[in-house]
Design a protein around this motif. Structure first.
Motif, PDB file in Angstrom:
ATOM      1  N   VAL A 115      -4.238 -10.735 -18.296  1.00 22.00           N
ATOM      2  CA  VAL A 115      -4.245 -10.640 -16.838  1.00 22.00           C
ATOM      3  C   VAL A 115      -5.119  -9.464 -16.426  1.00 22.00           C
ATOM      4  CG1 VAL A 115      -1.939 -11.669 -16.572  1.00 22.00           C
ATOM      5  CG2 VAL A 115      -2.174  -9.189 -16.767  1.00 22.00           C
ATOM      6  N   PRO A 116      -5.636  -9.498 -15.193  1.00 30.84           N
ATOM      7  CA  PRO A 116      -6.400  -8.345 -14.697  1.00 30.84           C
ATOM      8  C   PRO A 116      -5.500  -7.107 -14.597  1.00 30.84           C
ATOM      9  CG  PRO A 116      -6.685 -10.253 -13.256  1.00 30.84           C
ATOM     10  CD  PRO A 116      -5.595 -10.599 -14.225  1.00 30.84           C
ATOM     11  N   LYS A 117      -6.063  -5.970 -14.896  1.00 34.64           N
ATOM     12  CA  LYS A 117      -5.302  -4.721 -14.799  1.00 34.64           C
ATOM     13  C   LYS A 117      -4.915  -4.407 -13.358  1.00 34.64           C
ATOM     14  CE  LYS A 117      -7.013  -2.560 -18.972  1.00 34.64           C
ATOM     15  NZ  LYS A 117      -7.597  -1.349 -19.584  1.00 34.64           N
ATOM     16  N   SER A 118      -5.527  -5.102 -12.413  1.00 33.56           N
ATOM     17  CA  SER A 118      -5.212  -4.914 -10.996  1.00 33.56           C
ATOM     18  C   SER A 118      -4.074  -5.817 -10.526  1.00 33.56           C
ATOM     19  CB  SER A 118      -6.455  -5.198 -10.147  1.00 33.56           C
ATOM     20  OG  SER A 118      -6.880  -6.540 -10.344  1.00 33.56           O
ATOM     21  N   SER A 119      -3.496  -6.612 -11.419  1.00 34.02           N
ATOM     22  CA  SER A 119      -2.459  -7.562 -10.995  1.00 34.02           C
ATOM     23  C   SER A 119      -1.198  -6.834 -10.544  1.00 34.02           C
ATOM     24  CB  SER A 119      -2.123  -8.543 -12.123  1.00 34.02           C
ATOM     25  OG  SER A 119      -1.253  -7.941 -13.063  1.00 34.02           O
ATOM     26  N   LEU A 120      -0.450  -7.489  -9.692  1.00 34.91           N
ATOM     27  CA  LEU A 120       0.797  -6.926  -9.182  1.00 34.91           C
ATOM     28  C   LEU A 120       1.764  -6.605 -10.316  1.00 34.91           C
ATOM     29  CD1 LEU A 120       2.650  -6.158  -6.841  1.00 34.91           C
ATOM     30  CD2 LEU A 120       3.249  -8.581  -6.616  1.00 34.91           C
ATOM     31  N   ARG A 121       1.827  -7.443 -11.326  1.00 34.72           N
ATOM     32  CA  ARG A 121       2.741  -7.214 -12.456  1.00 34.72           C
ATOM     33  C   ARG A 121       2.379  -5.907 -13.167  1.00 34.72           C
ATOM     34  NH1 ARG A 121       6.602  -9.724 -14.853  1.00 34.72           N
ATOM     35  NH2 ARG A 121       6.298 -11.620 -13.646  1.00 34.72           N
ATOM     36  N   ILE A 122       1.089  -5.678 -13.379  1.00 36.83           N
ATOM     37  CA  ILE A 122       0.657  -4.455 -14.054  1.00 36.83           C
ATOM     38  C   ILE A 122       0.955  -3.243 -13.171  1.00 36.83           C
ATOM     39  CG2 ILE A 122      -1.294  -3.224 -15.098  1.00 36.83           C
ATOM     40  CD1 ILE A 122      -0.372  -5.857 -16.546  1.00 36.83           C
ATOM     41  N   ASP A 123       0.677  -3.357 -11.879  1.00 40.43           N
ATOM     42  CA  ASP A 123       0.976  -2.274 -10.934  1.00 40.43           C
ATOM     43  C   ASP A 123       2.464  -1.959 -10.952  1.00 40.43           C
ATOM     44  OD1 ASP A 123       0.418  -0.331  -9.010  1.00 40.43           O
ATOM     45  OD2 ASP A 123       0.359  -1.759  -7.350  1.00 40.43           O
ATOM     46  N   CYS A 124       3.275  -2.988 -11.029  1.00 41.12           N
ATOM     47  CA  CYS A 124       4.726  -2.819 -11.004  1.00 41.12           C
ATOM     48  C   CYS A 124       5.216  -2.051 -12.236  1.00 41.12           C
ATOM     49  CB  CYS A 124       5.371  -4.202 -10.909  1.00 41.12           C
ATOM     50  SG  CYS A 124       7.109  -4.162 -10.512  1.00 41.12           S
ATOM     51  N   TYR A 125       4.849  -2.532 -13.439  1.00 43.60           N
ATOM     52  CA  TYR A 125       5.369  -1.820 -14.601  1.00 43.60           C
ATOM     53  C   TYR A 125       4.636  -0.500 -14.842  1.00 43.60           C
ATOM     54  CZ  TYR A 125       2.020  -3.754 -18.155  1.00 43.60           C
ATOM     55  OH  TYR A 125       0.936  -4.106 -18.893  1.00 43.60           O
ATOM     56  N   GLY A 126       3.421  -0.374 -14.336  1.00 39.51           N
ATOM     57  CA  GLY A 126       2.740   0.922 -14.388  1.00 39.51           C
ATOM     58  C   GLY A 126       3.436   1.950 -13.524  1.00 39.51           C
ATOM     59  N   THR A 127       3.952   1.524 -12.384  1.00 40.33           N
ATOM     60  CA  THR A 127       4.689   2.437 -11.507  1.00 40.33           C
ATOM     61  C   THR A 127       6.021   2.825 -12.131  1.00 40.33           C
ATOM     62  OG1 THR A 127       3.570   1.496  -9.586  1.00 40.33           O
ATOM     63  CG2 THR A 127       5.592   2.742  -9.157  1.00 40.33           C
ATOM     64  N   VAL A 128       6.657   1.892 -12.829  1.00 40.30           N
ATOM     65  CA  VAL A 128       7.893   2.223 -13.562  1.00 40.30           C
ATOM     66  C   VAL A 128       7.579   3.256 -14.646  1.00 40.30           C
ATOM     67  CG1 VAL A 128       9.679   1.304 -15.106  1.00 40.30           C
ATOM     68  CG2 VAL A 128       9.083   0.080 -13.001  1.00 40.30           C
ATOM     69  N   ASP A 129       6.434   3.127 -15.301  1.00 39.71           N
ATOM     70  CA  ASP A 129       6.018   4.090 -16.311  1.00 39.71           C
ATOM     71  C   ASP A 129       5.778   5.467 -15.671  1.00 39.71           C
ATOM     72  OD1 ASP A 129       5.227   4.944 -18.925  1.00 39.71           O
ATOM     73  OD2 ASP A 129       3.128   4.598 -18.398  1.00 39.71           O
ATOM     74  N   GLU A 130       5.121   5.480 -14.512  1.00 36.36           N
ATOM     75  CA  GLU A 130       4.917   6.728 -13.775  1.00 36.36           C
ATOM     76  C   GLU A 130       6.268   7.365 -13.432  1.00 36.36           C
ATOM     77  OE1 GLU A 130       2.975   8.246  -9.518  1.00 36.36           O
ATOM     78  OE2 GLU A 130       2.797   6.136 -10.098  1.00 36.36           O
ATOM     79  N   LEU A 131       7.196   6.557 -12.967  1.00 32.48           N
ATOM     80  CA  LEU A 131       8.540   7.042 -12.657  1.00 32.48           C
ATOM     81  C   LEU A 131       9.192   7.655 -13.895  1.00 32.48           C
ATOM     82  CD1 LEU A 131      11.118   7.323 -10.968  1.00 32.48           C
ATOM     83  CD2 LEU A 131      11.573   4.888 -11.450  1.00 32.48           C
TER      84      LEU A 131
END
Length: 183
Positions: free
Chosen positions: A21-37
């Motif tokens: 999937v593109p790194k810009s996908s909502l799924r990637i943004d979602c789990y990337g934000t969980v990682d940031e958290l």
């Protein structure tokens, strides 16, 4: 083992199960934000004021990795990897921790502004990132499967982080910064 694979050089990444999937996908943004958290929760765990809470904060980090693994899995693709589980008891643990912290805090009568001490500010940043992760997970659920417990956990965690910020201010002996609206 090399960390770099060069497979993401064209802006794609793999979900658990192999889907690209593109790194810009909502799924990637979602789990990337969980990682940031998760990183901010680690920062909170490292604050001396939270020495007695380190085990709980580590538990929260573990649950965030669990959530990240679920969000990083393509729900439309069968995977042979067994994912760690999230349980209703994980949400209940946060509720119990909040109830215990609230016993030592004055009743909330005004809006609290972030600040007063760096540790308290870190707690509020973590809370805001948690709210963003929750919003992204709700948005992702509009187009794909996101388990209810993921949303519940993130919702409760943001509440916990707010109460934790208040408790840190109390433990540090600093006054909470309250909002005084200009009328």
């Amino acid at each position: 083992m090399r960390i770099y694979t060069k497979t993401g050089d064209k802006g794609l990444t793999s979900l658990i199960g192999g889907t690209r999937v593109p790194k810009s996908s909502l799924r990637i943004d979602c789990y990337g934000t969980v990682d940031e958290l998760n990183s901010y929760v680690g920062l909170l765990r490292d604050q001396e004021v939270n020495a007695a809470r380190r085990d709980l904060l580590k538990e929260i980090q573990d649950r965030l990795f669990t959530i990240g693994s679920h969000l990083a899995t393509d729900p439309d693709h069968e995977t042979h990897k067994r994912l760690p589980d999230l349980h209703a008891a994980d949400v209940a643990l946060l509720e119990t921790a909040m109830d215990e912290l609230n016993e030592t805090l004055a009743p909330l009568r005004e809006f609290v502004l972030p600040g007063g001490h760096p540790s308290v500010s870190f707690g509020h940043v973590a809370r805001c990132v948690c709210r963003r992760a929750e919003r992204l997970a709700v948005h992702l659920r509009e187009e794909s499967l996101v388990e209810d417990l993921v949303i519940m956990y993130l919702n409760r965690l943001s509440d916990y982080l707010f109460v934790l910020s208040r408790a840190m201010a109390h433990d540090l002996g600093v006054a909470e910064v309250t909002w005084k609206p200009r009328l």
